[in-house]
Design a protein around this motif. Structure first.
Motif, PDB file in Angstrom:
ATOM      1  N   ILE A  82       0.399   5.208   0.914  1.00  0.00           N
ATOM      2  CA  ILE A  82      -0.568   6.091   1.567  1.00  0.00           C
ATOM      3  C   ILE A  82       0.044   7.477   1.714  1.00  0.00           C
ATOM      4  N   HIS A 123      -8.272   7.188  -4.558  1.00  0.00           N
ATOM      5  CA  HIS A 123      -7.662   5.896  -4.239  1.00  0.00           C
ATOM      6  C   HIS A 123      -7.814   4.974  -5.440  1.00  0.00           C
ATOM      7  N   GLU A 162      -3.517   5.477  -2.043  1.00  0.00           N
ATOM      8  CA  GLU A 162      -4.509   6.311  -1.361  1.00  0.00           C
ATOM      9  C   GLU A 162      -3.867   7.643  -1.051  1.00  0.00           C
ATOM     10  N   LYS A 168       0.845  -1.190   0.000  1.00  0.00           N
ATOM     11  CA  LYS A 168       0.000   0.000   0.000  1.00  0.00           C
ATOM     12  C   LYS A 168       0.883   1.244   0.000  1.00  0.00           C
TER      13      LYS A 168
END
Length: 498
Positions: free
Chosen positions: A17, A73, A68, A15
């Protein structure tokens, strides 16, 4: 060549972020990595993607990354050579901005600047020997893939359309410095998150590795390792697999044996293959026989003792037949030719209760009557349905009708049908004499049947012809390597349903 998201392994979970306070992190397999600071949101994106490129270079394959940030996102595919592909991106709804305060003409600066040079984005360190993954090398288009719509500003007086450098520097100097936010120790880790990629063991790559030249595994070997990882899992609570087709000769019994062998070998979980034929089945004929003649009826008669808290696990060996090479047990059906006993639904409940106390995996063979009480009760206990079929049209039609029957009943039965795994085997005696065009037609027929089931079930797996599956006791090690690999893929497809 553009990849699709289904071609890229989901491991490790990555991920990226970026937060509203201009801090960012890349999380790989649950471990956080700090993203170097950037002057703008786009620079933070670039720096984050550079870290993901480094991860792809470490694994030497593309990786998927969930993104994101304050504007939206989505998901990207990141390649080791810095290529970025956009899979999806959902922008956040645009927020209406408050009107800017009016600026008088007298406040406009006389000096005018046509262009302002961009600040060079920072470089993200990479592993030695890898291509440098820098923020400047990242294609900015995929994140975000499309411009984010914002509220158009109101009209501005021509006298104040340009701002001088002196005025801009004065405003920047007057602005108070934002305090640098400290990150929580919970958001980072010193542990290495990426798994160590073991060198190749197969093919010419494996040969070179054994000669002292370390080679990375091929895509085929990586796929095989992923299937092995899948079938090697342990799941909380027991799991029951039902192998069904209302037509005889559809390869039900070989399917039960092979799934039991692979799941027992790789997972190490206690596994039993149960012949749930309402009268006399053939599972006992295709597997090793133990030192006794007991069957499911004997187990049911002794169920009170076997379910007693004082009974130890070894007592189950009195009723099952252990497969010495493939490490699973077999519970045979009643083989008394003079007997006329048919297993009832209540007896299925009792036997299942006993077996799930002693085994983690229960794989059930079945008869050809979907209306039989023991067949229907077997379905009630099933977690994963498997429908085997040989490449013959009447077997395929019987498999279709079996799935249709379950789907028409609704509820649990329909869910099993929709999530079933269909295994199309080319195992037939006719293959022994097939050559040339006949063999091609047989393979084409198997593919036609597999394609026909594809839209209606969760997975379809093809198994090549292998003479070791035709007659006599079935053993995993007797199969050809291509057949072993195909059955491993089939077992992995089944295990994904747990």
């Amino acid at each position: 060549m553009v990849s699709t998201s289904t071609e890229i392994l989901a491991f490790p979970n990555i991920k990226a972020i970026i937060r509203d306070n201009r801090t960012a992190e890349v999380v790989v397999a649950g471990n956080s990595r700090a993203v170097p600071d950037g002057q703008t949101l786009q620079e933070l994106r670039d720096n984050a993607l550079a870290l993901v490129v480094t991860e792809a270079q470490t694994l030497q394959r593309p990786v998927r990354v969930q993104i994101e940030d304050p504007e939206g996102h989505g998901e990207l595919i990141v390649h080791p050579d810095n290529k970025i592909e956009s899979v999806s991106y959902v922008p956040r709804p645009a927020r209406r901005r408050a009107p800017a305060p009016a600026i008088t003409a007298e406040a406009a600066a006389p000096a005018v600047v046509e262009t302002i040079p961009l600040v060079e984005p920072s470089t993200v360190p990479t592993q030695p020997g890898r291509g440098a993954a820098t923020a400047a090398a990242i294609d900015r288009q995929p994140w975000p893939p499309t411009p984010i719509e914002t509220e158009e500003p109101g009209p501005v007086s021509p006298a104040v359309q340009r701002i001088g450098v002196a005025e801009a520097e004065s405003a920047a100097a007057a602005a108070p410095e934002e305090p640098q936010s400290r990150r929580s120790l919970k958001e980072t880790s010193f542990l290495v998150s990426a798994p160590v990629l073991e060198p190749a063991t197969q093919g010419w790559r494996g040969t070179l590795t054994r000669l002292g030249l370390r080679m990375d595994p091929s895509e085929e070997e990586l796929a095989e390792r992923e299937d092995i990882r899948t079938v090697s899992q342990h799941w909380p609570g027991p799991r029951t697999i039902a192998v069904v087709n209302r037509k005889g000769g559809a390869n039900k019994t070989p399917t039960v044996v092979m799934l039991s062998a692979i799941l027992a070998r790789y997972s190490g979980a206690a596994t039993v293959a149960w012949d749930n034929n309402e009268s006399q089945g053939t599972l006992g004929w295709r597997t090793e026989k133990g030192a006794h003649d007991r069957s499911v009826l004997d187990l049911i008669d002794s169920s009170t003792e076997l379910l007693s808290p004082s009974t130890n696990a070894a007592e189950i060996a009195k009723f099952v037949h252990h497969q010495t090479a493939d490490k699973f047990d077999v519970l045979r059906s009643d083989e008394n030719e003079e007997g006329d006993h048919e297993v009832t639904a209540e007896e299925v409940d009792i036997a299942h209760q006993v077996l799930t106390r002693y085994y983690r995996l229960v794989i059930m063979d079945s008869g050809n009557t979907a209306r039989a009480a023991n067949w229907r009760r077997m379905i009630d206990h099933t977690n994963q349905l498997v429908v085997p079929v040989t490449a013959i049209e009447d077997r395929a039609e019987a498999a279709r009708l079996t799935l249709q029957t379950l789907e028409s009943r609704g509820g649990h039965d329909a869910d099993l049908a929709r999530n079933a795994v269909v295994i199309v085997s080319e195992s037939t005696d006719a293959k022994r004499s097939m050559t040339g065009d006949a063999l091609k037609r047989a393979k084409a027929e198997a593919q036609r049947i597999a394609d026909g089931f594809e839209p209606f079930v969760r997975a379809v797996v093809r198994i090549p012809y292998d003479p070791a599956l035709v007659n006599g006791p079935i053993r995993h090690e007797a199969l050809q390597p291509a057949t072993q690999r195909a059955w491993l893929a089939a077992a992995a497809a089944v295990a994904k349903g747990f």
